[in-house]
Design an enzyme around this catalytic site. Structure first.
Site, short mmCIF file in Angstrom:
data_model
loop_
_atom_site.label_atom_id
_atom_site.label_comp_id
_atom_site.label_asym_id
_atom_site.label_seq_id
_atom_site.Cartn_x
_atom_site.Cartn_y
_atom_site.Cartn_z
N CYS A 58 32.16 22.27 40.85
CA CYS A 58 32.55 21.25 39.87
C CYS A 58 32.79 19.90 40.53
O CYS A 58 33.30 18.98 39.87
CB CYS A 58 33.79 21.71 39.11
SG CYS A 58 35.21 22.08 40.16
N GLU A 71 40.29 37.22 43.70
CA GLU A 71 40.97 36.13 43.00
C GLU A 71 42.43 36.10 43.45
O GLU A 71 43.06 37.15 43.60
CB GLU A 71 40.88 36.34 41.49
CG GLU A 71 41.82 35.54 40.64
CD GLU A 71 41.65 34.04 40.81
OE1 GLU A 71 42.67 33.35 40.95
OE2 GLU A 71 40.50 33.56 40.82
N ASP A 122 32.70 30.50 43.41
CA ASP A 122 33.12 29.52 42.40
C ASP A 122 34.47 28.93 42.81
O ASP A 122 35.50 29.23 42.21
CB ASP A 122 33.21 30.19 41.03
CG ASP A 122 33.61 29.22 39.93
OD1 ASP A 122 33.42 28.01 40.10
OD2 ASP A 122 34.12 29.68 38.89
N TYR A 146 36.62 33.84 44.24
CA TYR A 146 37.35 33.00 43.29
C TYR A 146 36.95 33.47 41.89
O TYR A 146 36.59 32.68 41.02
CB TYR A 146 37.01 31.51 43.47
CG TYR A 146 37.15 30.99 44.88
CD1 TYR A 146 38.36 30.51 45.37
CD2 TYR A 146 36.04 30.94 45.73
CE1 TYR A 146 38.48 30.03 46.67
CE2 TYR A 146 36.15 30.46 47.02
CZ TYR A 146 37.36 30.00 47.49
OH TYR A 146 37.47 29.51 48.77
N GLN A 168 36.85 28.48 30.89
CA GLN A 168 36.10 27.23 30.79
C GLN A 168 36.52 26.45 29.54
O GLN A 168 36.76 27.02 28.48
CB GLN A 168 34.60 27.52 30.74
CG GLN A 168 34.04 28.07 32.05
CD GLN A 168 34.07 27.05 33.17
OE1 GLN A 168 34.10 25.84 32.92
NE2 GLN A 168 34.03 27.53 34.41
#
Length: 444
Positions: free
Chosen positions: A397, A317, A370, A293, A258
């Site tokens: 997002c 992932e 995510d 993810y 992040q």
């Protein structure tokens, strides 16, 4: 001012009435919608049209503010202010001319509108700050570009034109100082990273090498296997430590983490809040939980902290390096696994191979999702819903992608019960949201 169709570069005066997704604002000229950045609702602005090729809408750029909103302020990035030629305004701070509190109101409006129009959902949504600062100095990752003349800087907004700047107000101070000292001779990109140890890493990415840059977990295909010794030579593959939720996470310097210095803590805490609300008696330690993810395991660790040392969970992932780190970051939980794979393909394979016992365990478990900015998409949502987990916590997002996926979840038997949003990108239009979706149909 009357404008004939196809009148590129014509000037018009425009009253701005609303905000739209993507950091642009809305006005109407002779009944046609015109999208423009660098303004805000309630203003009257002089606009130069830049795209008049669509019958339904045009695009333009603001040259002058004729009547300012009371929420306008001097731009936080001086070189991006409205008195600078649009071709020289650096991108990345498209809400920087708006009071911080009003920025969050506008983000709330965009999120609520997307959820209502595309998701058919009416839930109260707030956009909360993650710190009490002025919205500057938060970036721990910055990407700059190098043009053919060796100029180093950000792109001008919505272009691939490199502009030189005098400061980087959104970057952490050490990162901003390092960015202003940069010189380069090869065209390409330069990434700057400030991990938890406070030491800036400079990662050159010249065009000739075409390396994979930092990505949001699950974005794109796997990285190619490195040549022998490449890991030692590539500074992007240096393993650094980041900290969130009271624990350290291994991550490549050039890998995804992040960007806001407080974001990992804030998002992990919010996901934990949603999970506790969904399972007030605690997560079922014998159930199976998924982190899709999953990156280097940030949200899987949240699941593990709530479920205890024996929590059964799988982090999925696409990036092999991130999966390697996730395996180490989750080693405290004996029931944790980190697997490399594209989420859509992994779900298909797991659905085919899972035993009835594993399916029953997942049906009692939770899934944290995510996805990248484009969202999970119909294929992933449908495949996941067919496995009938009790609860899905979706980290998003992009408001439109979230709303679209919520509509798909509803068709598959899930309803959103709670949505919260965090302002982890101050002075930009971006916003992060966390939604809880609960199964409403009985299990088959």
């Amino acid at each position: 001012m009357a404008v004939s169709p196809g009148a590129q570069d014509a000037l018009i005066d425009l009253d701005i009435t609303d905000v739209a997704h993507g950091g642009v604002f809305v006005g109407r000229h002779e009944g046609r919608v015109v999208f423009v950045p660098d303004t805000l609702p309630g203003e009257r602005v002089r606009v130069r049209l830049t795209d008049v090729g669509k019958a339904s809408y045009w695009r333009g750029e603001v040259l002058e503010v004729l009547e300012a909103s009371p929420h306008r302020r001097p731009h936080v990035w001086r070189q991006a202010d409205v008195d600078v030629d649009p071709s020289e305004r650096p991108g990345g701070a498209d809400f920087g001319h708006i009071e911080l509190a009003h920025q969050r109101e506008l983000k709330q409006r965009v999120l609520t509108d997307a959820l209502q129009r595309m998701g058919g959902l009416s839930l109260p949504v707030t956009v909360a700050a993650v710190d009490d600062g002025d919205g500057t100095g938060w970036r721990t990752r910055v990407s700059l570009h190098v043009d053919a003349d060796g100029r180093v800087g950000p792109y001008a907004a919505r272009t691939h034109h490199v502009v030189s700047v005098d400061d980087h107000p959104l970057a952490a101070p050490a990162l901003a100082e390092a960015a202003l000292r940069l010189t380069a001779s090869e065209p390409g990109r330069i990434d700057l990273v400030l991990p938890a140890d406070g030491v800036v890493r400079v990662l050159p990415r010249p065009e000739r090498s075409r390396p994979a840059g930092p990505r949001r977990p699950g974005r794109g295909a796997r990285r190619p296997a490195p040549r022998p010794g490449a890991a030692r030579r590539d500074p992007a593959r240096e393993v650094v430590l980041e900290r969130a939720g009271g624990r350290d996470f291994r991550v490549d310097a050039g890998g995804f983490w992040q960007v806001h210095r407080e974001a990992a803590d804030a998002l992990g805490g919010l996901v934990g809040t949603h999970l506790r609300a969904a399972a007030p008696d605690g997560l079922d330690a014998d159930a199976l939980h998924l982190d899709l993810y999953g990156g280097v395991g940030l949200f899987a660790a949240v699941i593990g902290d709530l479920g205890g040392p024996a929590t059964r969970m799988i982090s999925v992932e696409a990036d092999e390096r991130a999966t390697e780190h996730a395996g180490e970051n989750l080693s405290s939980w004996v029931g944790a696994r980190a697997e490399t794979g594209r989420v859509d393909r992994w779900l298909q394979r797991w659905s085919s191979d899972a035993s009835p016992r594993d399916r029953e365990r997942l049906a009692r478990g939770v899934v944290v999702l995510d996805p990248p900015r484009s969202g999970a998409g119909r294929e992933v949502v449908t495949a996941l819903a067919s496995l009938e987990p009790e609860t899905v916590v979706y980290v998003a997002c992009d408001p439109v992608a979230l709303a679209r996926d919520i509509a798909t979840f509803r068709d598959a038997g899930y309803e959103a019960s709670r949505i919260d949003a965090l302002d982890i990108f101050p002075h930009s239009h971006h916003v992060e949201a966390v939604a809880t979706l609960n199964r409403t149909r009985p299990r088959r």
